[in-house]
Design an enzyme around this catalytic site. Sequence first.
Site, mmCIF file in Angstrom:
data_model
loop_
_atom_site.group_PDB
_atom_site.id
_atom_site.type_symbol
_atom_site.label_atom_id
_atom_site.label_comp_id
_atom_site.label_asym_id
_atom_site.label_seq_id
_atom_site.Cartn_x
_atom_site.Cartn_y
_atom_site.Cartn_z
ATOM 1 N N CYS A 177 31.098 32.787 15.999
ATOM 2 C CA CYS A 177 31.709 32.435 14.741
ATOM 3 C C CYS A 177 32.170 30.980 14.288
ATOM 4 O O CYS A 177 31.512 29.909 14.603
ATOM 5 C CB CYS A 177 32.762 33.379 14.287
ATOM 6 S SG CYS A 177 33.205 33.816 12.603
ATOM 7 N N HIS A 185 30.232 38.823 16.264
ATOM 8 C CA HIS A 185 31.569 39.005 16.969
ATOM 9 C C HIS A 185 31.195 39.617 18.288
ATOM 10 O O HIS A 185 31.742 40.979 18.432
ATOM 11 C CB HIS A 185 32.803 38.974 16.466
ATOM 12 C CG HIS A 185 33.444 38.046 15.637
ATOM 13 N ND1 HIS A 185 34.299 37.196 16.027
ATOM 14 C CD2 HIS A 185 32.943 37.851 14.369
ATOM 15 C CE1 HIS A 185 34.547 36.340 15.075
ATOM 16 N NE2 HIS A 185 34.065 36.872 14.220
ATOM 17 N N GLU A 218 32.761 39.719 20.858
ATOM 18 C CA GLU A 218 34.032 40.274 21.641
ATOM 19 C C GLU A 218 34.721 41.416 20.832
ATOM 20 O O GLU A 218 35.448 41.942 21.469
ATOM 21 C CB GLU A 218 35.072 39.001 21.713
ATOM 22 C CG GLU A 218 35.616 38.903 20.422
ATOM 23 C CD GLU A 218 34.892 37.835 19.392
ATOM 24 O OE1 GLU A 218 33.518 38.130 19.314
ATOM 25 O OE2 GLU A 218 35.488 37.247 18.550
#
Lengths: 224, 730
Positions: free
Chosen positions: A84, A194, A196
Amino acid sequence: MKFGVLQFPGSCDEVDALQAARHVGDAELIWYGDKDLKGADAIIVPGGFSYGDYLRAGAIARFSPAMESVVAFANGGGLVLGICNGFQVLCEAHLLPGALLPNANRRFTSRQVQLEVIRADSRFTCACAGGQRLSIPAKHSWGRYYASEQTLDEMERAGQLVLRYAPGENFNGSLRDIAGVCNEAGNVFGLMPHPEHAVDELTGSTDGLAIFESMRLALKDSRV
Amino acid sequence: MSSATLPSLQDALALGLTHAEYELICEKHGGPPNRLELAMYSLLWSEHCAYKHSKKLLRTLPTEGPTVVMGPGENAGVVDVGGGLVCAFKVESHNHPSAVEPFQGAATGVGGILRDIFALGARPIAVLNSLRFGEPSSERSRYLLDHAVSGIGHYGNSIGVPTVGGEVYFEGPYEQNCLVNAMALGLCAREQIVRSAASGVGNLVVLFGARTGRDGIGGASVLASAEFGEADEDKRPTVQVGDPFEESKLLECSLELVAAGLLVCLQDLGAAGLTSSAAEMASKGGVGLDLHVDRVPLREADMEPFEVMVSESQERMLCVVEPKNVPMVLELCEKWEVNASAIGQVTDSGRIRVFQAERLIGDMPVVALVDECPLYDLEPAKPQRQLYAPSRPTLERGASLARTLLALIGSPNLASRRPLFEQYDSIVQSRTVARPGQADAAVLKLADGGALAVSIDGNGRRVAADPYWGTVAVVLECAANLACVGAQPLGATNNLNFGNPEKPHIAWQLTEAVRGLGDACRALQTPIVGGNVSLYNEAAQGGPIYPTPVIGMVGRMPDASRACGLGFRREGDAIALAGEFKPSLAASELAKLLGEELPDGLPEIEIDLVAVSLLAVREAVRSGELSSAHDIAEGGLAVALSECCLAGGVGARVTVPAAEPLSALFGEAAGGFVLSGPADVLERLGTSTNLRVIGEVGGQTLQIEHSDGLLECSLEQMMQASGSLGELFP
């Protein structure tokens, strides 16, 4: 292996990235003012709004002392993952081609998106199968990937287009539905969604683990 | 002391004080105050800071319980969540600024409530919001909505705190006076909580964060404590401008200062800026403070001392530090690129003394500033007739039941909130188990495998129909949302949004609502640990807003993985209607669509019986055997069923109890639930609460058999109807 996760003033997702990386190895935060990468085997430039993104997303973070070291690390073949805002920083630092423009809908948009793995042989996707679908959240206001047609053609030929939005999932208007790209050498990778935030079934999905696991596998292979 | 001419009574009146208040200030102050002093008194004696029309009522609320670590009076309430952790939370309004400048008003509302949380040393882990606008058919309402949502997103997204829930309603009485309430919660280790009482004579007062500018001067007295007049444009300069990047640094810096044990106390700067923070800090600690305005880092060089003292510039904190720790504090601030400056000292004078270039320019007893503002008794009187005009009808009487259902699902108050919450980051910090729209309450996992659940609710129209029972219903709705994810309430916070309390009918609404709030919270054994009051929500034209108590509730559950979503999950699951559900169309969404007058009063609720069903549902969810749980709220049973279908992407076939179909399908009441799961599990649950199995999950349509025939809508039709808010965000 050890991941180093950069932390800028205004980073938001650095602790999430740290925790996600710890699913496959050690991980430590690296303060933006430090040039020492603390012996990390791979670097993650996390999401957020570095320096408030008031000038242009990622435009100021690229000049930080830690980023100087990251550029040298990347030029030496080290693995660098930009997520990002981190992807924006890597583009601003010219470690990756292209740029991220404001979303086509001109709004911050947060949505679980389906991605397709275009290249399953990259160092960031080698734990995936070709064509595999990954369910990963995306949340940004500047995520529309842009590069000239000529650059895109070259990237496509060189196998630098790694992830794309599945049909109907490209809410930001990225050219050729591109969600993630790598550099020519294949050691620097950036994506808008994302991974994560997709490492725990309880909070949505575990599909993002494949990205971190791929980096671990790639490092292991390179050491053999 | 300054020998410039002293301000007159006229100046005091212009600052919002009454004649009697001014005379009382002169008496307590020991003579007429000078211009600086009067500015400070006028702010601290404003409704916003002194709660002079509400404090007596608020004292009747239950604020104690075994979970309470800190009740009302601190920056936020704090409850024990177990495992050595506490949760700080609070809701606050930013209504008037948002009506003047919606983007910055809403953004700084989020910024302000976040500072309340980290002022305690807690890391903010979530924000929620409660919004009210006029009907979306009005251009002004669409503008306010769009910009307020952008402002909330701008601040929350940039600072890395997830926006995990919220609610929005559209009603005519909010046309001129929108409501923007923001709630935040934070986590911290129990022993790390910082209080806001200054102490230690000789300790230094350090101001850190953004520089002080001219923004927001007089916000508390001008904007928040008077009705809106004609020339609101003129008030735009009283709205502050937010900088989430500055706040992000301030947050990390504050938490590092707290973790390093460098602070004696910490307080954020909110309404009335340095004046309020310093005075409250001194009052709580029973000390005095000497403050030097010329040591405050300024954005504009030529600011007057009173401007420095009352500025509401955002992203600033005030702390007290032992002299030996000051260098370390300044160093940490430098690391985070945050301005910091020692601007004063703790004294034993019991006075706030303001200096400029070592010259004393203001000198006030702390007690006079903080504690001696008079508290007023309200003069409540029930109005002779309904205050609010009925809404314009948007559905014809006698429409088919299917058409009625689709009209309700597509109405602004019930349509999917997805176009709003997609503009918020709901997942940063990796705790969000239930994202907005997935479950009745937001669920935030904790390291021990358990979770916190949080919900925010309000329903002004029902409170307008009956301030007492309407408010009871809001509290029960909030608790029902927690029950549906398996959480037990730990505490509540409230924001009382009302009109001008000096008018008897508003005083009546406020008094009755607070009575309902207290009774419901006592019955649920849920203490109110903090809150906020926003009065004078009236426009010169348009009258008062609906009385709108907004309740935020935080609960705890032992196993995050067992939290139920609201959507049906499995074909073949049985569907049950559970709880004490006695539907009525009075003040319902359907009554609104039909353009009916608000009734005078709502049916009574047997609160204790509802509490029993809340407990039964909570325990059933915790057993992990249910597939879904959803409380029946606006739009009644049929709308609840359609929401379960849409969230799960699957249809259902049910038969509703024999009764007049309109009220059975669309009537509203507290205490009803739609549950799904294996038939035997539901039947077992029937032994601990009222429950009947009414049908089964499956197919691609919602079919409801009622005493008058069959209502049938396809998933496709319902999805299209519920997407109506998308048009508001082109």
